[in-house]
Each structure stands twice: as structure tokens, then as C-alpha cells.
Design an enzyme around this catalytic site. Structure first.
Site, PDB file in Angstrom:
ATOM      1  N   THR A 198       0.815  -1.208   0.000  1.00  0.00           N
ATOM      2  CA  THR A 198       0.000   0.000   0.000  1.00  0.00           C
ATOM      3  C   THR A 198       0.853   1.263   0.000  1.00  0.00           C
ATOM      4  OG1 THR A 198      -1.525   1.258   1.403  1.00  0.00           O
ATOM      5  CG2 THR A 198      -0.074  -0.249   2.527  1.00  0.00           C
ATOM      6  N   TYR A 226      -2.049  -0.395  10.956  1.00  0.00           N
ATOM      7  CA  TYR A 226      -2.164  -1.068   9.652  1.00  0.00           C
ATOM      8  C   TYR A 226      -0.941  -0.769   8.787  1.00  0.00           C
ATOM      9  CZ  TYR A 226      -3.355  -1.594   4.707  1.00  0.00           C
ATOM     10  OH  TYR A 226      -3.313  -1.914   3.364  1.00  0.00           O
ATOM     11  N   LYS A 249       2.080  -3.223   7.372  1.00  0.00           N
ATOM     12  CA  LYS A 249       2.380  -3.415   5.940  1.00  0.00           C
ATOM     13  C   LYS A 249       3.844  -3.014   5.655  1.00  0.00           C
ATOM     14  CE  LYS A 249       0.052  -4.555   2.978  1.00  0.00           C
ATOM     15  NZ  LYS A 249      -0.295  -5.901   2.438  1.00  0.00           N
TER      16      LYS A 249
HETATM   17  P1  NAD Z   1      -9.607  -7.360   2.018  1.00  0.00           P
HETATM   18  O1  NAD Z   1      -9.644  -7.087   3.487  1.00  0.00           O
HETATM   19  O2  NAD Z   1     -10.805  -7.089   1.187  1.00  0.00           O
HETATM   20  O3  NAD Z   1      -9.221  -8.895   1.764  1.00  0.00           O
HETATM   21  C1  NAD Z   1      -8.223  -9.547   2.520  1.00  0.00           C
HETATM   22  C2  NAD Z   1      -8.356 -11.045   2.252  1.00  0.00           C
HETATM   23  O4  NAD Z   1      -7.328 -11.694   3.010  1.00  0.00           O
HETATM   24  C3  NAD Z   1      -9.697 -11.619   2.710  1.00  0.00           C
HETATM   25  O5  NAD Z   1     -10.205 -12.488   1.740  1.00  0.00           O
HETATM   26  C4  NAD Z   1      -9.345 -12.373   3.971  1.00  0.00           C
HETATM   27  O6  NAD Z   1     -10.185 -13.498   4.219  1.00  0.00           O
HETATM   28  C5  NAD Z   1      -7.908 -12.802   3.695  1.00  0.00           C
HETATM   29  N1  NAD Z   1      -7.138 -13.037   4.919  1.00  0.00           N
HETATM   30  C6  NAD Z   1      -7.058 -12.226   6.002  1.00  0.00           C
HETATM   31  N2  NAD Z   1      -6.293 -12.806   6.945  1.00  0.00           N
HETATM   32  C7  NAD Z   1      -5.861 -13.984   6.431  1.00  0.00           C
HETATM   33  C8  NAD Z   1      -5.027 -15.018   6.923  1.00  0.00           C
HETATM   34  N3  NAD Z   1      -4.486 -14.965   8.151  1.00  0.00           N
HETATM   35  N4  NAD Z   1      -4.783 -16.087   6.135  1.00  0.00           N
HETATM   36  C9  NAD Z   1      -5.327 -16.160   4.880  1.00  0.00           C
HETATM   37  N5  NAD Z   1      -6.149 -15.215   4.384  1.00  0.00           N
HETATM   38  C10 NAD Z   1      -6.409 -14.142   5.148  1.00  0.00           C
HETATM   39  O7  NAD Z   1      -8.341  -6.563   1.479  1.00  0.00           O
HETATM   40  P2  NAD Z   1      -8.125  -5.835   0.082  1.00  0.00           P
HETATM   41  O8  NAD Z   1      -8.640  -4.458   0.177  1.00  0.00           O
HETATM   42  O9  NAD Z   1      -8.554  -6.726  -0.992  1.00  0.00           O
HETATM   43  O10 NAD Z   1      -6.520  -5.741   0.085  1.00  0.00           O
HETATM   44  C11 NAD Z   1      -5.736  -6.812  -0.428  1.00  0.00           C
HETATM   45  C12 NAD Z   1      -4.271  -6.443  -0.288  1.00  0.00           C
HETATM   46  O11 NAD Z   1      -4.002  -5.251  -1.015  1.00  0.00           O
HETATM   47  C13 NAD Z   1      -3.841  -6.177   1.144  1.00  0.00           C
HETATM   48  O12 NAD Z   1      -2.554  -6.697   1.310  1.00  0.00           O
HETATM   49  C14 NAD Z   1      -3.835  -4.659   1.248  1.00  0.00           C
HETATM   50  O13 NAD Z   1      -2.907  -4.232   2.206  1.00  0.00           O
HETATM   51  C15 NAD Z   1      -3.440  -4.274  -0.151  1.00  0.00           C
HETATM   52  N6  NAD Z   1      -3.927  -2.955  -0.617  1.00  0.00           N
HETATM   53  C16 NAD Z   1      -5.244  -2.616  -0.502  1.00  0.00           C
HETATM   54  C17 NAD Z   1      -5.688  -1.388  -1.022  1.00  0.00           C
HETATM   55  C18 NAD Z   1      -7.139  -0.971  -0.956  1.00  0.00           C
HETATM   56  O14 NAD Z   1      -7.457   0.160  -1.318  1.00  0.00           O
HETATM   57  N7  NAD Z   1      -8.062  -1.825  -0.536  1.00  0.00           N
HETATM   58  C19 NAD Z   1      -4.767  -0.523  -1.621  1.00  0.00           C
HETATM   59  C20 NAD Z   1      -3.414  -0.900  -1.701  1.00  0.00           C
HETATM   60  C21 NAD Z   1      -3.011  -2.134  -1.203  1.00  0.00           C
HETATM   61  O1  DAU Z   2      -4.169   3.989   0.390  1.00  0.00           O
HETATM   62  C1  DAU Z   2      -4.382   2.605   0.300  1.00  0.00           C
HETATM   63  C2  DAU Z   2      -5.228   2.146   1.472  1.00  0.00           C
HETATM   64  O2  DAU Z   2      -6.537   2.632   1.240  1.00  0.00           O
HETATM   65  C3  DAU Z   2      -5.221   0.632   1.641  1.00  0.00           C
HETATM   66  O3  DAU Z   2      -3.931   0.192   1.956  1.00  0.00           O
HETATM   67  C4  DAU Z   2      -6.200   0.214   2.746  1.00  0.00           C
HETATM   68  O4  DAU Z   2      -6.261  -1.203   2.826  1.00  0.00           O
HETATM   69  C5  DAU Z   2      -7.566   0.764   2.399  1.00  0.00           C
HETATM   70  O5  DAU Z   2      -8.470   0.454   3.449  1.00  0.00           O
HETATM   71  C6  DAU Z   2      -7.509   2.279   2.197  1.00  0.00           C
HETATM   72  O6  DAU Z   2      -7.231   2.953   3.450  1.00  0.00           O
HETATM   73  P1  DAU Z   2      -7.997   4.310   3.860  1.00  0.00           P
HETATM   74  O7  DAU Z   2      -7.931   4.443   5.321  1.00  0.00           O
HETATM   75  O8  DAU Z   2      -7.543   5.450   3.034  1.00  0.00           O
HETATM   76  O9  DAU Z   2      -9.497   3.912   3.364  1.00  0.00           O
HETATM   77  P2  DAU Z   2     -10.928   4.131   4.016  1.00  0.00           P
HETATM   78  O10 DAU Z   2     -11.925   3.740   2.970  1.00  0.00           O
HETATM   79  O11 DAU Z   2     -11.045   3.491   5.348  1.00  0.00           O
HETATM   80  O12 DAU Z   2     -11.004   5.689   4.215  1.00  0.00           O
HETATM   81  C7  DAU Z   2     -10.834   6.593   3.126  1.00  0.00           C
HETATM   82  C8  DAU Z   2     -10.892   8.008   3.681  1.00  0.00           C
HETATM   83  O13 DAU Z   2     -12.231   8.275   4.133  1.00  0.00           O
HETATM   84  C9  DAU Z   2     -10.016   8.229   4.897  1.00  0.00           C
HETATM   85  O14 DAU Z   2      -9.490   9.547   4.853  1.00  0.00           O
HETATM   86  C10 DAU Z   2     -10.956   8.083   6.093  1.00  0.00           C
HETATM   87  C11 DAU Z   2     -12.270   8.588   5.530  1.00  0.00           C
HETATM   88  N1  DAU Z   2     -13.486   7.949   6.084  1.00  0.00           N
HETATM   89  C12 DAU Z   2     -13.548   6.581   6.091  1.00  0.00           C
HETATM   90  C13 DAU Z   2     -14.667   5.943   6.566  1.00  0.00           C
HETATM   91  C14 DAU Z   2     -14.722   4.426   6.611  1.00  0.00           C
HETATM   92  C15 DAU Z   2     -14.554   8.721   6.521  1.00  0.00           C
HETATM   93  O15 DAU Z   2     -14.509   9.960   6.485  1.00  0.00           O
HETATM   94  N2  DAU Z   2     -15.662   8.084   6.985  1.00  0.00           N
HETATM   95  C16 DAU Z   2     -15.769   6.718   7.042  1.00  0.00           C
HETATM   96  O16 DAU Z   2     -16.809   6.190   7.523  1.00  0.00           O
END
Ligand code: NAD
Ligand code: DAU
Length: 349
Positions: free
Chosen positions: A130, A155, A159
Site C-alpha cells: 500500500t 495497519y 504493511k
Molecule cells: P480485504 O480485506 O478485502 O481482503 C483480505 C483477504 O485476506 C480476505 O479475503 C481475507 O479473508 C484474507 N485473509 C485475512 N487474513 C488472512 C489469513 N491470516 N490467512 C489467509 N487469508 C487471510 O483486502 P483488500 O482491500 O482486498 O486488500 C488486499 C491487499 O491489497 C492487502 O494486502 C492490502 O494491504 C493491499 N492494498 C489494498 C488497497 C485498498 O485500497 N483496498 C490498496 C493498496 C493495497
Molecule cells: O491507500 C491505500 C489504502 O486505502 C489501503 O492500503 C487500505 O487497505 C484501504 O483500506 C484504504 O485505506 P484508507 O484508510 O484510506 O481507506 P478508508 O476507505 O477506510 O477511508 C478513506 C478516507 O475516508 C479516509 O481519509 C478516512 C475517511 N473515512 C472513512 C470511513 C470508513 C470517513 O470519512 N468516513 C468513514 O466512515
């Protein structure tokens, strides 16, 4: 012919990566390893679950003997590691759970790959990370691959630790690795605790839209399928030992994105313009809330030719359409344990 282990393939980003690899590369065998936590859902993979080159394995990446046996018996050629605890608010409530999964889980996988891959030729450990590892930006500037790490939430610290372990295994043991650091993803199958699906769901049910602080924090949004395409490109053409930033040069203040969403949803739900925006409620800020993220994805573009395929407004409309057409999915994933977390979180504010 490749045997690829994808971890976390039942989650939001993972399910898009699994689908892309299963459909685009019929000669690869894809093993999806997922513990099916609250964030993992096999419904996300219905389209490809019967494909002959796809196999699901339920298991926990922190279970060392299970992971070692899995690597011994399958002799994977590559790993694409996405499994993680991914929600910042949860990490503030349960930091140790994040250290366990994100740090220990990654270490267990790296070690299993090192034990099994006696000859590194053609092998690859791809670690998905991330932009949050870089910390928080002021008004100006971008995160590049050279930006020093400065994680600020449990978090992002977990990471960052996992990224350092990947790099250490490369330098110490010559493990063939590549890392990518991506900005905020949006799109279908995102668990409705994250900003956009949470707001969409609350607008549908005319519930308050909780905007943290003043809503002036900035995030850089990328369509999840573009992230999956970037992972495909880096997996096949990225240079070993390198890091690639992934992002769409698409910064938004939270309050502006919520207003845009309200206006799109007023139209889609046949409500009067401005009706959904009345639900906006400013709530207590997230502890240690990072101010601004912005990714410079020039390296990925210039070296590997990747660029985002979708304009943000179009992607947001597609996302809203998906959630409106999949209310049963939303109901299924938000029942049970999630309800408890959601209620607890709002009691604490
Ligand atoms: P998510 O929370 O939607 O999915 C995580 C998955 O990992 C789930 O299916 C969960 O069951 C599995 N998991 C959790 N713990 C586990 C364990 N101990 N063993 C096996 N499986 C397990 O997450 P996401 O948003 O899809 O993110 C996926 C990856 O991408 C993460 O590594 C996250 O840090 C990274 N990432 C996410 C974002 C974002 O915006 N969501 C952005 C950049 C990077
Ligand atoms: O930048 C990449 C990351 O983006 C990933 O690594 C994370 O897994 C992913 O969860 C995301 O993190 P953020 O904290 O940026 O995402 P989130 O959707 O939780 O929040 C986005 C922004 O919105 C953040 O500034 C917090 C704000 N927020 C979030 C929630 C859930 C609100 O204002 N209200 C809310 O209820």
C-alpha cells in the site's frame, strides 16, 4: 505452465486478481489460499469457481506447518500475496491482529518459499502493498518509489514491516521478489466498511454518512480492475527486487467525493438533487488520520507501459450500479460478526 499461489483471493482486490489470472491464462493453475475472515467471501468468485485451472484452499497464512506442507506438496512457481487485515479503523482497535496476519503471515510465506525454492529460476514472490507505508503528505508532492517509509497507523506499520521483510529476503537469501504499493482502490466486491461502499450502502438506506473530521483529508482513487491489470503487468514484466507504485493521479478530498457520490445516487435512486447530501454527518476524526496520499506512478507507466483505463466518474457510476444490483451480496457480507464491529465502532465515537 505455471502453478501460482494467490493469497487473499476471496477479498476485494484478490477476487479481481484471481478472476483475471484464471480467465486470461488458462495454462496457469491458480490456487487461491484464503482464511475467509469477515472480509473474504467465496460469493466473490462464483464466476470462475468451476474453472478447471482454479482451486480454492481454506487456510491461514500464519499457520507455519500448514503453509510449509502446502508449499512442499504443490511446489508453486510463484506467489502473489494479498492476504492481509486491510482496514485502518480496525487496526486502531486491534493492532496485534494486524501484526499477526500482516507481519507474521508474510514472514511464514517468505520462509516457505525460501525453503522450497532451491533454484530460484523462474520463481517469483510478488508482495502486494500500500501507499500508506510512505506516511502522510502535505499540500504538495507525491509518493515515489524513493520516498522514505514513515507509516503512522498500526495497519500501515504492519504493511511496512512486511515490505521490509520481503526486501530482506531478497537481499539476504536472493529470494526473487517484487513489491507494488498502490493507492486507494474502489469498485465491486469491496467490503462496506471502507469509505465508498459504506457511503453507498448508507445512502440506499437513508442512514447518516459519517465523514471523519472536516472531510478535508485527501485520497488518490484507482479502479480495482486497473490495479489487477497493473499486478498482471508487474508479475510478468517487473524487474526482480524492484518496487512499483500504482496509482491513477486521481486525488479527491473526502467531502468532495461524498458529495459527488450523493449526486450520482440522487439520480440513480430518483431522489431530488441534494436529498442524499442532507445525510452527511461530520463525526469525530480517525486517530492519527493521515492527511493526504498521492502516488506518482511514472515508473510503472514508463517502464512497463501501464496506465489506468477508466475515468473516475465512469468508474464511480459503474461501482454504484454494481452495489445497487447486488444488495443481497451486501446483506450477506454485513450480517453476523460485522454487525457487532460496526455497532461497537460507533459506540466508541
Ligand atoms: P480485504 O480485506 O478485502 O481482503 C483480505 C483477504 O485476506 C480476505 O479475503 C481475507 O479473508 C484474507 N485473509 C485475512 N487474513 C488472512 C489469513 N491470516 N490467512 C489467509 N487469508 C487471510 O483486502 P483488500 O482491500 O482486498 O486488500 C488486499 C491487499 O491489497 C492487502 O494486502 C492490502 O494491504 C493491499 N492494498 C489494498 C488497497 C485498498 O485500497 N483496498 C490498496 C493498496 C493495497
Ligand atoms: O491507500 C491505500 C489504502 O486505502 C489501503 O492500503 C487500505 O487497505 C484501504 O483500506 C484504504 O485505506 P484508507 O484508510 O484510506 O481507506 P478508508 O476507505 O477506510 O477511508 C478513506 C478516507 O475516508 C479516509 O481519509 C478516512 C475517511 N473515512 C472513512 C470511513 C470508513 C470517513 O470519512 N468516513 C468513514 O466512515
Amino acid at each position: 505452465m505455471k502453478k501460482i499461489l494467490i493469497t487473499g483471493g476471496a477479498g476485494f482486490i484478490g477476487c479481481h486478481v484471481v478472476k483475471l489470472f484464471v480467465e486470461k491464462y488458462p495454462t496457469y493453475t491458480i490456487f487461491n489460499l484464503d482464511a475467509l475472515t469477515y472480509a473474504g467471501n467465496l460469493e466473490n468468485l462464483r464466476d470462475i469457481e468451476d474453472a478447471p485451472n482454479y482451486h480454492f484452499i481454506k487456510g491461514d497464512i500464519t499457520d507455519e506447518s500448514f503453509i510449509n506442507e502446502l508449499f512442499d506438496s504443490h511446489q508453486f512457481d510463484a506467489v502473489i500475496h494479498l492476504a492481509a487485515e486491510s482496514h485502518v479503523d480496525r487496526s486502531i482497535m486491534d493492532p496485534l491482529g494486524f501484526v499477526r496476519t500482516n507481519v507474521m503471515g508474510t514472514a511464514v510465506l517468505l520462509n516457505a518459499a525460501r525453503r522450497t525454492w532451491k533454484h530460484a529460476d523462474g520463481k517469483l514472490f510478488y508482495h502486494v502493498s500500500t501507499d500508506e507505508v510512505y506516511g502522510s503528505l502535505g499540500e504538495e508532492g507525491f509518493f515515489t518509489e524513493e520516498t522514505p517509509y514513515d507509516p503512522r497507523s498500526p495497519y500501515s506499520a504492519s504493511k511496512a514491516s512486511s515490505d521490509h521483510l520481503v526486501s530482506a529476503y531478497h537481499h539476504t537469501y536472493n529470494l526473487p521478489v517484487v513489491v507494488s504499493n498502490c493507492s486507494n482502490n474502489y469498485g465491486s466486491y469491496q467490503f462496506p466498511e471502507k469509505l465508498l461502499p459504506l457511503m453507498i450502502n448508507n445512502i440506499v438506506h437513508s442512514k447518516p454518512l459519517p465523514v471523519y473530521g472536516k472531510g478535508d483529508n485527501v485520497r488518490d482513487w484507482l479502479w480495482v480492475e486497473d490495479h489487477a491489470r497493473a499486478i498482471d503487468v508487474i508479475f510478468h514484466n517487473g524487474r526482480l527486487g524492484q518496487t512499483y507504485n500504482i496509482g491513477g493521479f486521481n486525488e479527491w478530498k473526502n467531502i468532495d467525493i461524498v458529495h459527488l457520490l450523493c449526486s450520482i445516487m440522487d439520480q440513480k435512486l430518483g431522489r431530488a438533487e441534494g436529498e442524499s447530501a442532507k445525510l452527511i454527518t461530520f463525526v469525530k476524526d480517525r486517530a492519527g488520520h493521515d492527511k493526504r496520499y498521492a502516488i506518482d506512478a511514472t515508473k510503472l507507466n514508463e517502464e512497463l507501459g501501464w496506465k489506468p483505463s477508466l475515468q473516475f466518474q465512469e468508474g464511480l457510476e459503474k461501482t454504484v450500479d454494481w452495489y445497487l444490483a447486488n444488495t443481497t451480496w451486501v446483506e450477506n457480507v454485513t450480517s453476523g460478526a460485522y454487525k457487532h464491529f460496526y455497532e461497537q465502532q460507533y459506540v466508541q465515537r
